[in-house]
Design a protein around this motif. Structure first.
Motif, PDB file in Angstrom:
ATOM      1  N   PRO A 162       0.825  -1.220   0.000  1.00  0.00           N
ATOM      2  CA  PRO A 162       0.000   0.000   0.000  1.00  0.00           C
ATOM      3  C   PRO A 162       0.855   1.264   0.000  1.00  0.00           C
ATOM      4  O   PRO A 162       0.922   2.005   0.983  1.00  0.00           O
ATOM      5  N   ASN A 185      -5.869  -2.612  -2.519  1.00  0.00           N
ATOM      6  CA  ASN A 185      -4.768  -2.534  -1.548  1.00  0.00           C
ATOM      7  C   ASN A 185      -4.142  -1.143  -1.564  1.00  0.00           C
ATOM      8  O   ASN A 185      -2.920  -0.977  -1.473  1.00  0.00           O
ATOM      9  N   ASP A 212      -8.986   0.539   1.667  1.00  0.00           N
ATOM     10  CA  ASP A 212      -8.031  -0.119   0.767  1.00  0.00           C
ATOM     11  C   ASP A 212      -8.585  -0.316  -0.636  1.00  0.00           C
ATOM     12  O   ASP A 212      -7.919  -0.914  -1.486  1.00  0.00           O
TER      13      ASP A 212
END
Length: 417
Positions: A162, A185, A212
């Protein structure tokens, strides 16, 4: 080269206003390239990183005006000079955030591999992956990133890690792409949310920032507008730790407390009193018996890597054994050697630092190796007996606006020479 001279042993007391967020400002300044009309930004910190980025953008044709101490006007041209100058880019990691906006609006970009603090490997592969997925042609030759494209097309991008920068670059590129882009992500940092809110204020459609999974519906153009940047959670955190380390009492104004929850939790675990209200935080460490703690850095909402150096300085005089595990940048522990010069007992083993608390630190001549290491040395100097001289202050100037007057207002004995 300028130096900071600090005479330690003075508990910090008083109130301090936190400046605008460095990392949010840098991304938002790059995002302003997407706007057809004037963009006005409030709460912009006057720090060297911002000045360097503005100089880069100025050489590319962007018209930049300061309207006040913290207010900035930007107008992007119809056609842009697509090559960012090497001498400026090498000083600033965030210059890579120009790639997404330049490619999606102007169809081309040429940027030297960016510089910045030497805190570890920060590859561009995830940036490349995302931009290629959207249809850009990306090449790296002799240290120059070159990209070109027609109109980008929305796509699904999965990030193996990330990455904040890659998430920001892909969001900005997707704003003017055809169709929908989905980032899986994605990074969740508050600065990502601030960038998305800014872009939405210009007419973009970014949803899911702070989670995410982020979705962007491409638009044909973005208009101008006015936006206020969030306060800097790392500056706020640095003052919180400085208050704890000097056993003082400091009230931080203009903060967003939820952005600081990981640090607040660790300070409370160390027996520091932290009181939170809507937009202020009070740190009271007067007469406390601090306790050793363990810290592991993680992507947001975990404990921020940008605060572990400062915590290392604080923990160096906390009785018992504290352990810090660095999971983000492998070179963050370079500051340990400098704090050890002041009498700390720190052993570094790979990505783990073991800190045995000592009774006190002693003033010494030390050097900052990066931005947050510099902040840690300031905290160590504020704690130490005697005078400390900190060299390579230009690292500190990259991220802290008006540091000396702010600390002086809290009772610190600090000057620049």
């Amino acid at each position: 080269m300028s130096k900071l001279i600090i005479t330690g042993g003075q508990p910090l007391h008083g109130k301090v206003k936190v400046s605008g967020a460095k990392n949010a400002s840098l991304a938002i300044l790059c995002g302003a390239l997407l706007a057809e009309d004037e963009v006005v930004l409030d709460n912009v910190p006057d720090i060297s990183d911002v000045r360097i980025l503005l100089e880069i953008m100025g050489t590319m044709g962007v018209k930049v005006r300061w309207l006040g101490e913290e207010t900035l006007s930007l107008r992007s041209p119809k056609n842009i000079e697509d090559e960012a100058p090497y001498e400026l880019v090498k000083q600033l990691r965030a210059s890579n955030l120009l790639l997404g906006p330049m490619l999606t609006r102007y169809g081309k970009a040429s940027i030297s591999l960016p510089g910045g603090c030497n805190i570890g490997i920060r590859p561009m592969d995830l940036h490349f992956k995302g931009l290629i997925n959207l249809g850009a042609e990306m090449n790296l030759e002799r240290g120059i990133i070159q990209g070109k494209t027609g109109r980008l097309t929305g796509s699904r991008v999965y990030l193996d890690f990330p990455s904040v920068g890659a998430t920001e670059n892909i969001i900005m590129a997707a704003c003017l792409a055809d169709g929908q882009t989905v980032i899986e992500n994605a990074a969740k940092e508050p600065e990502i949310v601030d960038l998305a809110n800014f872009l939405n204020a210009l007419g973009a459609k970014v949803r899911g920032a702070g989670t995410d999974l982020i979705k962007i519906e491409g638009q044909h153009l973005l208009k101008g507008g006015r936006y206020t940047i969030i306060p800097d959670r790392i500056e706020a955190g640095t003052f919180m730790v400085a208050a704890a380390a000097t056993r003082g009492k400091v009230i931080l104004e203009s903060v967003i407390p939820r952005h600081l929850e990981p640090l607040t939790a660790k300070l409370r675990e160390a027996n520091v009193e932290v009181e939170v209200s809507e937009d202020t935080i009070c740190v009271n460490a007067a007469n406390i018996e601090a306790k050793s703690i363990d810290i592991k850095t993680m992507p947001y909402p975990g404990f921020p890597t940008d605060m572990q150096s400062q915590m290392m300085a604080f923990l160096s005089t906390v009785p018992g054994t504290s352990i810090i595990v660095e999971n983000i940048f492998e070179n963050r522990f370079r500051v340990a050697d400098e704090i050890k010069r002041m009498g700390a007992n720190i052993k570094v083993e790979g990505r783990m630092a073991v800190i045995e608390g000592v009774a006190s630190l002693q003033g010494a001549k030390v050097k900052a190796s990066d931005l947050r290491a510099g902040a840690a040395l300031v905290i160590a100097a504020l704690m130490a007996k005697g005078e400390t001289e900190i060299g390579d202050v230009h690292y500190i100037d990259r991220g802290y606006a008006n540091l000396e007057p702010k600390l002086t207002s809290l009772g610190a004995l600090i000057r620049r020479s």
